[in-house]
Motif scaffolding. Structure first.
Motif, PDB file in Angstrom:
ATOM      1  N   GLU A  81       0.856  -1.191   0.000  1.00  0.00           N
ATOM      2  CA  GLU A  81       0.000   0.000   0.000  1.00  0.00           C
ATOM      3  C   GLU A  81       0.888   1.237   0.000  1.00  0.00           C
ATOM      4  O   GLU A  81       1.798   1.359   0.831  1.00  0.00           O
ATOM      5  N   VAL A  82       0.641   2.135  -0.945  1.00  0.00           N
ATOM      6  CA  VAL A  82       1.414   3.373  -1.065  1.00  0.00           C
ATOM      7  C   VAL A  82       0.525   4.538  -0.608  1.00  0.00           C
ATOM      8  O   VAL A  82      -0.544   4.765  -1.179  1.00  0.00           O
ATOM      9  N   VAL A  83       0.981   5.235   0.422  1.00  0.00           N
ATOM     10  CA  VAL A  83       0.257   6.402   0.926  1.00  0.00           C
ATOM     11  C   VAL A  83       0.910   7.645   0.345  1.00  0.00           C
ATOM     12  O   VAL A  83       2.089   7.923   0.594  1.00  0.00           O
ATOM     13  N   GLY A  84       0.153   8.383  -0.464  1.00  0.00           N
ATOM     14  CA  GLY A  84       0.673   9.586  -1.092  1.00  0.00           C
ATOM     15  C   GLY A  84       0.061  10.842  -0.518  1.00  0.00           C
ATOM     16  O   GLY A  84      -0.793  10.792   0.369  1.00  0.00           O
ATOM     17  N   GLU A  85       0.490  11.973  -1.037  1.00  0.00           N
ATOM     18  CA  GLU A  85      -0.007  13.267  -0.560  1.00  0.00           C
ATOM     19  C   GLU A  85      -1.495  13.468  -0.866  1.00  0.00           C
ATOM     20  O   GLU A  85      -2.199  14.180  -0.143  1.00  0.00           O
ATOM     21  N   LEU A  86      -1.971  12.822  -1.937  1.00  0.00           N
ATOM     22  CA  LEU A  86      -3.349  13.050  -2.381  1.00  0.00           C
ATOM     23  C   LEU A  86      -4.253  11.837  -2.245  1.00  0.00           C
ATOM     24  O   LEU A  86      -5.470  11.950  -2.440  1.00  0.00           O
ATOM     25  N   GLY A  87      -3.678  10.685  -1.928  1.00  0.00           N
ATOM     26  CA  GLY A  87      -4.494   9.477  -1.843  1.00  0.00           C
ATOM     27  C   GLY A  87      -3.657   8.246  -1.585  1.00  0.00           C
ATOM     28  O   GLY A  87      -2.449   8.322  -1.339  1.00  0.00           O
ATOM     29  N   ILE A  88      -4.318   7.107  -1.643  1.00  0.00           N
ATOM     30  CA  ILE A  88      -3.686   5.827  -1.334  1.00  0.00           C
ATOM     31  C   ILE A  88      -3.897   4.873  -2.502  1.00  0.00           C
ATOM     32  O   ILE A  88      -4.979   4.820  -3.102  1.00  0.00           O
TER      33      ILE A  88
END
Length: 338
Positions: free
Chosen positions: A240-247
């Motif tokens: 799972e990649v958690v980014g600045e705008l979403g996952i």
């Protein structure tokens, strides 16, 4: 032109590659194999209904004028020697992971390839060829979730043999994440720490299981990877990649969902070969195509070296319990343009 392949090592993965190269993929066939167990190699070829020359020494496969390119699928400690010999012979070589048993060994392969002046080595990291990981990579590259901040990952096996020990969680299991997470984030590791939770009763005396490996990358991304190789319930790979705008999450393998006896059920795979069989096919077809085009594009000797540098730091962190530095030298320009 049919690419003539020589396979060094006819164990489980060697037999799988022989089968796919001759019966599934296009443009190549296996014409020579070697194994220290010559009779076992002959029996394997007979089971696969494949005719090929059989040698007892992998160096004879490399020297054979009938062999265009090499697949190294032998015992791990032999990988470096055979890969170096293939480079010296000027032959393309696909080497299953690990490229060598130490970072120093991987660096010797890198230096030999650079001295030769041409990329000849591809390392058998298959996850960048998996459709799910490619889809996840595209989400990141396209900026759909903004810059990555955190990654939560898991690598779970139902069980492992008694020969599998605590360091093997790094060298045999985490090594895949060490490569694919660099590829996903386009980033190198900076530090690592290994944490041991309560040990499962399904483990044995030589293995602390599970383990949690905590990374910081050069860009400041935080990554946690759970390694649990006696999870019992199945073979399960999560990312799972958690980014600045979403996952964004790695897609689950496709499976038929059933509704029966008041239950909603989705089966989970139990064999790694089933989970990544498609990726192996794509990976080796790409290698065949690249060799015929005279230009490799897959995971390089430098990628093998980078994974090994990180693995060595992980092994140190297993013992110390401290946050250990991962010292990566600058990437040679040779690999930037190849």
């Amino acid at each position: 032109m049919t690419l003539k392949l020589g396979v060094i090592g006819t164990g489980a993965i060697g037999q799988e590659h022989i089968r796919r190269c001759n019966n599934v993929l296009q443009g190549a066939k296996v014409v020579a194999v070697s194994d220290i167990n010559v009779e076992g190699a002959k029996a394997a070829l007979q089971r696969l209904n494949i005719e090929a020359e059989v040698f007892s020494d992998g160096h004879d496969v490399i020297k054979s004028p009938n062999v265009d390119a090499i697949l190294v699928t032998s015992w791990d400690p032999t990988h470096e020697d055979f890969t170096l010999a293939a480079v010296a012979a000027g032959k393309y070589v696909f080497c299953e992971k690990p490229l060598a048993m130490t970072a120093e060994g991987c660096r010797r392969v890198v230096d030999a390839e650079i001295k030769h002046g041409k990329r000849l080595v591809q390392v058998g990291f298959m996850r960048p060829y998996d459709a799910g990981y490619r889809a996840l990579k595209k989400v990141i590259t396209d900026g759909d979730i903004g810059e990555p901040l955190m990654l939560h990952c898991a690598h779970r096996n139902p069980t492992v043999p008694e020969s599998y020990d605590t360091p093997a969680a790094i060298t045999n299991t985490l090594i895949h994440e060490l490569d694919v997470l660099r590829w996903l984030t386009n980033d190198d590791y900076k530090t690592v720490q290994v944490v041991f939770p309560r040990v499962t009763s399904k483990s044995h005396a030589k293995l602390k299981d599970p383990q949690i490996v905590l990374f910081e990358t050069q860009k400041g991304v935080r990554i946690d990877v759970e390694i649990f190789v006696n999870c019992v319930y199945g073979y399960d790979i999560q990312c799972e990649v958690v980014g600045e705008l979403g996952i964004a999450r790695l897609p689950e393998p496709s499976a038929v969902q059933t509704r029966k006896a008041a239950q909603l059920a989705t089966p989970i795979l139990t064999d790694w070969k089933d989970r990544f069989i498609g990726a192996y096919d794509v990976e080796l077809q790409a290698f065949i195509n690249d060799v015929k085009a005279d230009a490799l594009t897959g995971p390089s000797a430098w990628d093998g070296f980078a994974a090994s540098v990180a693995a060595d730091a992980c092994l140190k962190a297993q013992v110390s319990g401290a946050i250990e530095a991962i010292e990566m030298p600058p990437r040679p320009a040779f690999y930037d343009k190849k």
